[in-house]
Design a protein around this motif. Sequence first.
Motif, short mmCIF file in Angstrom:
data_model
loop_
_atom_site.label_atom_id
_atom_site.label_comp_id
_atom_site.label_asym_id
_atom_site.label_seq_id
_atom_site.Cartn_x
_atom_site.Cartn_y
_atom_site.Cartn_z
N THR A 1 -30.42 -5.06 30.08
CA THR A 1 -29.43 -4.53 29.14
C THR A 1 -28.25 -5.49 28.95
O THR A 1 -27.93 -5.88 27.83
CB THR A 1 -28.89 -3.17 29.63
N CYS A 2 -27.66 -5.89 30.07
CA CYS A 2 -26.49 -6.72 29.94
C CYS A 2 -26.73 -8.17 30.33
O CYS A 2 -25.89 -9.05 30.12
CB CYS A 2 -25.30 -6.16 30.79
N GLY A 3 -27.85 -8.41 30.93
CA GLY A 3 -28.21 -9.79 31.24
C GLY A 3 -27.67 -10.27 32.59
O GLY A 3 -27.88 -11.41 32.96
N ARG A 4 -27.04 -9.38 33.29
CA ARG A 4 -26.51 -9.81 34.60
C ARG A 4 -27.67 -10.12 35.54
O ARG A 4 -28.66 -9.44 35.54
CB ARG A 4 -25.63 -8.70 35.19
N THR A 5 -27.46 -11.16 36.30
CA THR A 5 -28.52 -11.57 37.22
C THR A 5 -28.15 -11.24 38.65
O THR A 5 -26.97 -11.16 39.00
CB THR A 5 -28.78 -13.09 37.11
N PHE A 6 -29.22 -11.07 39.38
CA PHE A 6 -29.02 -10.76 40.80
C PHE A 6 -29.92 -11.67 41.62
O PHE A 6 -31.05 -11.96 41.22
CB PHE A 6 -29.40 -9.29 41.08
N PRO A 7 -29.39 -12.09 42.73
CA PRO A 7 -30.20 -12.95 43.60
C PRO A 7 -31.33 -12.16 44.23
O PRO A 7 -31.29 -10.93 44.29
CB PRO A 7 -29.21 -13.45 44.64
N SER B 1 -29.05 0.74 42.95
CA SER B 1 -28.60 1.98 42.31
C SER B 1 -28.22 1.73 40.85
O SER B 1 -27.39 2.42 40.27
CB SER B 1 -27.41 2.57 43.06
N GLY B 2 -28.83 0.72 40.28
CA GLY B 2 -28.55 0.42 38.89
C GLY B 2 -27.62 -0.77 38.76
O GLY B 2 -27.01 -1.20 39.72
N CYS B 3 -27.55 -1.25 37.52
CA CYS B 3 -26.71 -2.42 37.30
C CYS B 3 -25.24 -2.03 37.47
O CYS B 3 -24.78 -1.07 36.84
CB CYS B 3 -26.94 -2.97 35.89
N PRO B 4 -24.53 -2.69 38.31
CA PRO B 4 -23.11 -2.32 38.51
C PRO B 4 -22.27 -2.46 37.26
O PRO B 4 -21.29 -1.73 37.08
CB PRO B 4 -22.62 -3.32 39.58
N CYS C 1 -23.41 -2.33 33.73
CA CYS C 1 -23.72 -1.47 32.59
C CYS C 1 -24.46 -0.20 32.98
O CYS C 1 -24.70 0.68 32.16
CB CYS C 1 -24.54 -2.25 31.55
N GLY C 2 -24.87 -0.15 34.24
CA GLY C 2 -25.61 1.05 34.67
C GLY C 2 -27.06 1.03 34.31
O GLY C 2 -27.79 2.00 34.54
N GLY C 3 -27.52 -0.05 33.69
CA GLY C 3 -28.94 -0.13 33.31
C GLY C 3 -29.87 -0.14 34.50
O GLY C 3 -29.50 -0.61 35.57
N ASN C 4 -31.01 0.38 34.28
CA ASN C 4 -31.96 0.41 35.42
C ASN C 4 -33.27 -0.34 35.11
O ASN C 4 -34.29 -0.11 35.72
CB ASN C 4 -32.24 1.84 35.83
N LYS C 5 -33.14 -1.22 34.12
CA LYS C 5 -34.33 -2.04 33.85
C LYS C 5 -34.00 -3.48 34.12
O LYS C 5 -33.01 -4.00 33.63
CB LYS C 5 -34.75 -1.87 32.39
N PHE C 6 -34.85 -4.09 34.87
CA PHE C 6 -34.63 -5.47 35.27
C PHE C 6 -35.91 -6.25 35.07
O PHE C 6 -37.01 -5.70 35.14
CB PHE C 6 -34.19 -5.54 36.75
N GLN C 7 -35.74 -7.50 34.86
CA GLN C 7 -36.91 -8.36 34.86
C GLN C 7 -36.81 -9.35 36.00
O GLN C 7 -35.72 -9.78 36.35
CB GLN C 7 -37.08 -9.06 33.53
N PHE C 8 -37.99 -9.66 36.48
CA PHE C 8 -38.04 -10.50 37.67
C PHE C 8 -38.44 -11.91 37.30
O PHE C 8 -39.41 -12.09 36.56
CB PHE C 8 -39.04 -9.93 38.68
N LYS C 9 -37.65 -12.84 37.77
CA LYS C 9 -37.97 -14.24 37.54
C LYS C 9 -37.92 -14.97 38.87
O LYS C 9 -36.83 -15.19 39.38
CB LYS C 9 -36.99 -14.89 36.57
N GLU D 1 -37.02 3.75 41.72
CA GLU D 1 -36.85 2.85 42.83
C GLU D 1 -36.62 1.48 42.23
O GLU D 1 -37.37 1.06 41.39
CB GLU D 1 -38.13 2.75 43.63
N SER D 2 -35.66 0.91 42.70
CA SER D 2 -35.43 -0.44 42.22
C SER D 2 -36.43 -1.36 42.87
O SER D 2 -36.97 -1.05 43.92
CB SER D 2 -34.00 -0.89 42.57
#
Lengths: 223, 213
Positions: free
Chosen positions: A7-13, A21-24, A26-34, A78-79
């Motif tokens: 949703t917002c493009g924020r990345t996580f290590p 518990s969701g994207c801090p 935007c609250g989005g709960n969809k992520f893509q894995f790279k 589940e994330s």
Amino acid sequence: MPHQCTTCGRTFPDGSKEMLSGCPDCGGNKFQFKPAGETIDADETTDAGETTDAGETTDAGETTDESAGSVTDTPDSESPRPDSQPPEAQTPNAQAQESKTPDAQKTDSEHIRDRTQEDIAQASARSDVVSPDELDQASRDVESDSPTGSDPDSSGDPEGPRPDIDDLRDELNEQFESIRIVSPGKYELNLMELYDRQEYIISLQEDGRYVIEMPDAWGISDE
Amino acid sequence: MGLLTNLKDSISRVTDGLFAADEPKRIGIYGPPNAGKTTLANRIARDWTGDAVGPESHIPHETRRARRKENVEIERNGRKVTIDIVDTPGVTTKVDYKEFLDHDMEKDDAIRRSREATEGVAEAMHWLREDVDGVIYVLDSTTDPFTQVNTMLIGIIESQDLPALILANKTDLPGSDVQQIANAFPQHETIPLSALEGENMDEVYTKIAEYFG
């Protein structure tokens, strides 16, 4: 950036717990894995496998964007577990639908194609109804084919008249059972039938036919 | 065989009875093949009219069409009886052309004879139903009379209440057994004779006058 919020493009290590518990942001709960270090390759393979994957992932209502054979679907969720899972094993759906190597996809698509063809044939066999016209045509084809195609029929031509005569004889016997024509020159007679019948046979023909005298209503035939 | 037919038969019998005194009775000569029917018919016709009825033969089914000799006047004991003699084809339940092949007959001729004989049986049965007032039943006394044909024909004749005279023919032959015939049909009088030799014909004519006069 192994994980990115769609949703917002924020990345996580990889291994981050922030996204559990969701994207801090935007609250989005969809992520893509790279996966780290495979970004470029992943992109390339994404391009290659996109069409196949896209079709399948739409079942889950997911968007794939450009990236990859790895769409993370955690609707409820589940994330993902970035630390422990290889790309193929993120979610059950992903596992089932998308985590295929190119070879696996290829063979799978072949299976699908085969199955699809088989299903079409079976489905048509089960559901289609042959029209009467087609049946007539088919029977005509068989009849027209058989004389040329099969020797028994062509050799049966000389015997063709015989069954007709036999049939005629049987028919006559049924109609006029007072005289049974066993074979040419051989007869069996039912005397009671001959006696009981008002009409009587005047002459038998060689072809199995016969001539009878019909009874006149009041005996005028005596004259 | 409906009600109408029975009514028709009844009426025709009544009307026939009304004119019985004027019209000669048709007497059918019946029996199995080769019993001597034509020989008897010729004997009677020659004796009383001077003519023959038809050719005789030792080959079965020589008579394949009913032949009628009309107005045969038989005089017995000062009484005249006029009859029409109907010589009928031998009645049988099976006709096979092969039995004719033994008599030096070509196959085609044998088959034709077989067919004509079958037609003759049909005609004989028709005559029995429609056109005879009495029956002379001729049997070969050298053969077993207990046959399906004999039993059936005698039964039909009895069911029609037709006067019937049973003749045990061929008494001139060594194997003749008149008593066997008498035993087979005890309800009827059996007259022995040899139509070929003319033996016992006087008694035959007496009985004809008695039965059919």
